[in-house]
Design a protein around this motif. Structure first.
Motif, PDB file in Angstrom:
ATOM      1  N   ARG A 299       2.160   3.189  44.488  1.00 18.11           N
ATOM      2  CA  ARG A 299       2.286   4.582  44.916  1.00 18.11           C
ATOM      3  C   ARG A 299       1.064   5.379  44.450  1.00 18.11           C
ATOM      4  N   GLU A 300       0.773   6.453  45.126  1.00 10.85           N
ATOM      5  CA  GLU A 300      -0.366   7.304  44.773  1.00 10.85           C
ATOM      6  C   GLU A 300      -0.181   7.833  43.344  1.00 10.85           C
ATOM      7  N   SER A 301      -1.253   7.832  42.582  1.00 10.94           N
ATOM      8  CA  SER A 301      -1.134   8.229  41.195  1.00 10.94           C
ATOM      9  C   SER A 301      -2.453   8.732  40.657  1.00 10.94           C
TER      10      SER A 301
ATOM     11  N   LEU B  96      -3.310   8.070  37.644  1.00 12.25           N
ATOM     12  CA  LEU B  96      -3.607   7.198  36.511  1.00 12.25           C
ATOM     13  C   LEU B  96      -5.099   6.861  36.474  1.00 12.25           C
TER      14      LEU B  96
ATOM     15  N   ASP C 184       2.407   3.118  38.372  1.00  7.74           N
ATOM     16  CA  ASP C 184       1.195   3.760  37.864  1.00  7.74           C
ATOM     17  C   ASP C 184       1.445   5.210  37.451  1.00  7.74           C
ATOM     18  N   GLU C 185       2.175   5.949  38.287  1.00  6.99           N
ATOM     19  CA  GLU C 185       2.369   7.370  38.020  1.00  6.99           C
ATOM     20  C   GLU C 185       3.278   7.588  36.805  1.00  6.99           C
TER      21      GLU C 185
ATOM     22  N   HIS D 100       1.081   7.065  33.932  1.00  7.68           N
ATOM     23  CA  HIS D 100       0.204   8.238  33.808  1.00  7.68           C
ATOM     24  C   HIS D 100       0.944   9.393  33.127  1.00  7.68           C
ATOM     25  N   ARG D 101       2.162   9.658  33.582  1.00  5.57           N
ATOM     26  CA  ARG D 101       2.933  10.769  32.998  1.00  5.57           C
ATOM     27  C   ARG D 101       3.286  10.498  31.541  1.00  5.57           C
TER      28      ARG D 101
ATOM     29  N   TYR E 220      11.310   9.067  39.708  1.00  9.11           N
ATOM     30  CA  TYR E 220      10.846   9.131  38.323  1.00  9.11           C
ATOM     31  C   TYR E 220      11.971   9.635  37.455  1.00  9.11           C
TER      32      TYR E 220
END
Lengths: 123, 123
Positions: free
Chosen positions: A6-8, A10, A46-47, A50-51, A68
């Motif tokens: 998924r778009e992220s 990161l 990945d997201e 990142h979070r 999430y």
């Protein structure tokens, strides 16, 4: 098989080291800072990673709800992040946290408290 | 999706509690007895879990080689099993071991030693 990423936001240098499942996930192990208790196992894309790295709150990807999941967002049983480490083959992260209250949704301190398959104290 | 379960002598009462991946696996976390270090993450099918419970040597399923893998069989870096615990949703086991030498194939003590993504000592 190409992992579904998924778009992220990161860091690309970290993203390049991840070896994801076909669903785009890495295994995440939450461990209590100081005591070393293994609290729970969950998944991050990945997201979520990142979070977790940028907010200081352990954040997972819920495979069942496909969303999430900031640990403790509803229960108050948050995980404050101390350390995040990636393993040698890039498919698992160790998240060292301060766990508020119970880590397990059953109310147990850890998800591994209730079902002991083997014990050999003193062996 | 039905998990691909290989034939195994695993206690049916335990087998019934496992929630396997489509490949018939549960996630296995090896933790050092006493210190609580998280050493590595690997995978077990029913038979690997059965062997781990009955031989006292941590035994995994190698996804890349598609064979059973007694940790340390070639390196000598064996894991003597102290405890095995199943998590609340049956898809992960915590294997508490005495690790001889390095747990990681890179020669590091644990698979999480080399790549620190975040640290916030004293936070």
């Amino acid at each position: 098989m190409t992992a579904r990423v998924r778009e992220s936001a990161l860091d690309p240098a970290i993203a390049a080291r991840l070896k994801r499942t076909p669903d785009g996930l890495v295994c995440a192990i939450a461990q209590q800072h100081g005591t070393g208790e293994v609290l729970m196992v969950a998944w991050m894309d990945d997201e979520a990673l990142h979070r977790t790295l940028t907010t200081g709150r352990a954040t997972y990807w819920s495979r069942s709800r496909e969303e999430y999941w900031v640990k403790g967002a509803t229960s108050g049983h948050v995980q404050q992040v101390h350390e995040v480490r990636l393993d040698c083959d890039g498919d698992a992260v160790l998240v060292v946290v301060d766990q508020t209250g119970a880590a397990c949704h059953t109310g147990e301190r850890t998800c591994f408290d209730a079902d002991v398959l083997l014990t050999s104290n003193g062996a």
